[in-house]
Write a protein that holds these residues in place. Structure first.
Motif, PDB file in Angstrom:
ATOM      1  N   LYS A  31     119.056  31.484  21.836  1.00 35.39           N
ATOM      2  CA  LYS A  31     118.157  32.641  21.822  1.00 35.39           C
ATOM      3  C   LYS A  31     118.888  33.870  21.286  1.00 35.39           C
ATOM      4  O   LYS A  31     118.346  34.618  20.468  1.00 35.39           O
ATOM      5  CB  LYS A  31     117.616  32.921  23.221  1.00 35.39           C
ATOM      6  CG  LYS A  31     116.634  34.090  23.266  1.00 35.39           C
ATOM      7  CD  LYS A  31     116.292  34.459  24.684  1.00 35.39           C
ATOM      8  CE  LYS A  31     115.415  35.664  24.772  1.00 35.39           C
ATOM      9  NZ  LYS A  31     115.927  36.864  24.155  1.00 35.39           N
ATOM     10  N   ASP A  32     120.112  34.083  21.750  1.00 32.54           N
ATOM     11  CA  ASP A  32     120.896  35.219  21.256  1.00 32.54           C
ATOM     12  C   ASP A  32     121.106  35.124  19.745  1.00 32.54           C
ATOM     13  O   ASP A  32     121.013  36.122  19.032  1.00 32.54           O
ATOM     14  CB  ASP A  32     122.256  35.294  21.957  1.00 32.54           C
ATOM     15  CG  ASP A  32     122.140  35.683  23.416  1.00 32.54           C
ATOM     16  OD1 ASP A  32     121.049  36.116  23.835  1.00 32.54           O
ATOM     17  OD2 ASP A  32     123.148  35.543  24.131  1.00 32.54           O
ATOM     18  N   ARG A  33     121.384  33.933  19.272  1.00 31.79           N
ATOM     19  CA  ARG A  33     121.581  33.733  17.831  1.00 31.79           C
ATOM     20  C   ARG A  33     120.293  34.032  17.061  1.00 31.79           C
ATOM     21  O   ARG A  33     120.321  34.680  16.020  1.00 31.79           O
ATOM     22  CB  ARG A  33     122.043  32.286  17.573  1.00 31.79           C
ATOM     23  CG  ARG A  33     122.192  31.945  16.114  1.00 31.79           C
ATOM     24  CD  ARG A  33     123.426  32.601  15.529  1.00 31.79           C
ATOM     25  NE  ARG A  33     123.535  32.244  14.136  1.00 31.79           N
ATOM     26  CZ  ARG A  33     123.935  33.056  13.186  1.00 31.79           C
ATOM     27  NH1 ARG A  33     124.329  34.272  13.485  1.00 31.79           N
ATOM     28  NH2 ARG A  33     123.979  32.682  11.955  1.00 31.79           N
TER      29      ARG A  33
ATOM     30  N   ASN B 291     127.003  39.629  25.597  1.00 35.25           N
ATOM     31  CA  ASN B 291     126.535  38.391  26.225  1.00 35.25           C
ATOM     32  C   ASN B 291     127.664  37.381  26.355  1.00 35.25           C
ATOM     33  O   ASN B 291     127.780  36.698  27.370  1.00 35.25           O
ATOM     34  CB  ASN B 291     125.381  37.777  25.427  1.00 35.25           C
ATOM     35  CG  ASN B 291     124.066  38.435  25.770  1.00 35.25           C
ATOM     36  OD1 ASN B 291     123.934  39.053  26.817  1.00 35.25           O
ATOM     37  ND2 ASN B 291     123.102  38.283  24.895  1.00 35.25           N
TER      38      ASN B 291
ATOM     39  N   PRO C 258     123.335  44.429  16.925  1.00 35.54           N
ATOM     40  CA  PRO C 258     123.278  42.991  17.150  1.00 35.54           C
ATOM     41  C   PRO C 258     124.648  42.395  17.465  1.00 35.54           C
ATOM     42  O   PRO C 258     124.759  41.495  18.285  1.00 35.54           O
ATOM     43  CB  PRO C 258     122.751  42.408  15.839  1.00 35.54           C
ATOM     44  CG  PRO C 258     122.112  43.551  15.149  1.00 35.54           C
ATOM     45  CD  PRO C 258     122.820  44.789  15.620  1.00 35.54           C
TER      46      PRO C 258
ATOM     47  N   ARG D 141     120.488  29.920  26.063  1.00 31.16           N
ATOM     48  CA  ARG D 141     120.735  31.367  25.972  1.00 31.16           C
ATOM     49  C   ARG D 141     121.463  31.718  24.674  1.00 31.16           C
ATOM     50  O   ARG D 141     121.134  32.702  24.014  1.00 31.16           O
ATOM     51  CB  ARG D 141     121.534  31.844  27.182  1.00 31.16           C
ATOM     52  CG  ARG D 141     120.684  32.024  28.416  1.00 31.16           C
ATOM     53  CD  ARG D 141     121.423  32.805  29.485  1.00 31.16           C
ATOM     54  NE  ARG D 141     122.511  32.051  30.092  1.00 31.16           N
ATOM     55  CZ  ARG D 141     122.339  31.155  31.060  1.00 31.16           C
ATOM     56  NH1 ARG D 141     121.159  30.897  31.531  1.00 31.16           N
ATOM     57  NH2 ARG D 141     123.375  30.533  31.569  1.00 31.16           N
TER      58      ARG D 141
ATOM     59  N   ASP E   2     117.836  36.003  18.050  1.00 26.43           N
ATOM     60  CA  ASP E   2     117.623  37.454  18.112  1.00 26.43           C
ATOM     61  C   ASP E   2     118.497  38.168  17.091  1.00 26.43           C
ATOM     62  O   ASP E   2     118.066  39.101  16.419  1.00 26.43           O
ATOM     63  CB  ASP E   2     117.929  37.985  19.522  1.00 26.43           C
ATOM     64  CG  ASP E   2     116.898  37.565  20.549  1.00 26.43           C
ATOM     65  OD1 ASP E   2     115.806  37.087  20.154  1.00 26.43           O
ATOM     66  OD2 ASP E   2     117.199  37.690  21.760  1.00 26.43           O
ATOM     67  N   PHE E   3     119.741  37.731  16.988  1.00 29.48           N
ATOM     68  CA  PHE E   3     120.655  38.312  16.019  1.00 29.48           C
ATOM     69  C   PHE E   3     120.134  38.115  14.597  1.00 29.48           C
ATOM     70  O   PHE E   3     120.136  39.037  13.779  1.00 29.48           O
ATOM     71  CB  PHE E   3     122.048  37.681  16.171  1.00 29.48           C
ATOM     72  CG  PHE E   3     123.025  38.113  15.127  1.00 29.48           C
ATOM     73  CD1 PHE E   3     123.593  39.389  15.169  1.00 29.48           C
ATOM     74  CD2 PHE E   3     123.381  37.265  14.096  1.00 29.48           C
ATOM     75  CE1 PHE E   3     124.505  39.793  14.207  1.00 29.48           C
ATOM     76  CE2 PHE E   3     124.282  37.664  13.122  1.00 29.48           C
ATOM     77  CZ  PHE E   3     124.848  38.936  13.178  1.00 29.48           C
ATOM     78  N   GLN E   4     119.692  36.903  14.280  1.00 30.31           N
ATOM     79  CA  GLN E   4     119.172  36.619  12.941  1.00 30.31           C
ATOM     80  C   GLN E   4     117.925  37.446  12.645  1.00 30.31           C
ATOM     81  O   GLN E   4     117.765  37.960  11.534  1.00 30.31           O
ATOM     82  CB  GLN E   4     118.872  35.124  12.790  1.00 30.31           C
ATOM     83  CG  GLN E   4     120.128  34.289  12.711  1.00 30.31           C
ATOM     84  CD  GLN E   4     119.832  32.799  12.732  1.00 30.31           C
ATOM     85  OE1 GLN E   4     118.809  32.357  13.233  1.00 30.31           O
ATOM     86  NE2 GLN E   4     120.758  32.026  12.169  1.00 30.31           N
ATOM     87  N   LYS E   5     117.050  37.606  13.623  1.00 27.83           N
ATOM     88  CA  LYS E   5     115.854  38.438  13.437  1.00 27.83           C
ATOM     89  C   LYS E   5     116.261  39.877  13.141  1.00 27.83           C
ATOM     90  O   LYS E   5     115.697  40.527  12.261  1.00 27.83           O
ATOM     91  CB  LYS E   5     114.961  38.397  14.681  1.00 27.83           C
ATOM     92  CG  LYS E   5     114.201  37.117  14.849  1.00 27.83           C
ATOM     93  CD  LYS E   5     113.416  37.145  16.153  1.00 27.83           C
ATOM     94  CE  LYS E   5     112.799  35.798  16.452  1.00 27.83           C
ATOM     95  NZ  LYS E   5     112.112  35.792  17.751  1.00 27.83           N
ATOM     96  N   GLN E   6     117.241  40.371  13.898  1.00 24.04           N
ATOM     97  CA  GLN E   6     117.712  41.740  13.686  1.00 24.04           C
ATOM     98  C   GLN E   6     118.304  41.889  12.285  1.00 24.04           C
ATOM     99  O   GLN E   6     118.090  42.901  11.618  1.00 24.04           O
ATOM    100  CB  GLN E   6     118.752  42.112  14.755  1.00 24.04           C
ATOM    101  CG  GLN E   6     119.205  43.548  14.708  1.00 24.04           C
ATOM    102  CD  GLN E   6     118.088  44.514  15.046  1.00 24.04           C
ATOM    103  OE1 GLN E   6     117.202  44.216  15.845  1.00 24.04           O
ATOM    104  NE2 GLN E   6     118.114  45.685  14.441  1.00 24.04           N
TER     105      GLN E   6
END
Length: 190
Positions: A170-172, A15, A8, A167, A174-178
């Protein structure tokens, strides 16, 4: 599986690097709308200095100069805001200032043609002033057309791809989900 932990972070860094590499902080200077806006501003300053009375026409002179300055400056400021939504907003300001110039020059052209406005001292031929005003108006009409196309293009890009903030958000996420998945794996699968 150490790469799962760093994935992540590397994804976010990659990005961020991509965004930074694709963004040229002085890129607005390459835009035709900016270059022509600068040219219109210079022509306006030259025109107001030569053909408008500094006392009788002080408000008109000031308004023309300010509107002319606003066209390229709003392109510059919007570009530097770093997100498409703000950029669109400032391009709209630029286009509105351009429209003010168009109105003022159209009125000046009419006043000189109908001889409502007196010729400045040292100028004996109204055709010279009318020709200059028409040349500036041609550039203003062109600028309006180009700004319109630039705005439409950015609106399309915004609709299709979103905004830089979208964007990053969304990246943040995705990072939190990971991170949640990794924490869950450590807690229950370790």
């Amino acid at each position: 599986m150490p790469w799962e932990i760093t994935f992540p972070y590397s994804f976010l860094i990659l990005n961020l690097i991509t965004i930074l590499m694709s963004y040229n902080p002085l890129g607005y200077q390459n835009l035709i709308t900016y270059k022509q806006g600068q040219e219109i501003y210079q022509l306006t300053k030259d025109f107001t200095a030569k053909y408008l009375d500094p006392i009788k026409d002080s408000r008109l002179k000031s308004h023309l100069d300010d509107s002319g300055r606003s066209v390229p400056r709003n392109i510059m400021e919007g570009y530097k805001r770093g997100n498409t939504k703000s950029y669109l907003e400032f391009l709209g300001f630029s286009r509105a200032s351009n429209e003010e110039l168009k109105g003022d020059y159209t009125e000046l052209e009419r006043e000189y043609k109908e001889e409502i406005r007196k010729l400045p001292i040292g100028i004996n031929n109204k055709d010279e002033i009318i020709r200059i005003v028409e040349e500036i108006l041609t550039k203003i009409y062109g600028e309006d057309c180009m700004l319109g196309r630039q705005i439409k293009g950015l609106e399309k890009r915004y609709i299709e791809k979103g905004d830089e903030r979208d964007r990053l958000k969304k990246d943040r996420m995705d990072f939190q989900k990971q991170q949640i998945v990794e924490n869950w794996r450590r807690k229950y699968w370790s």
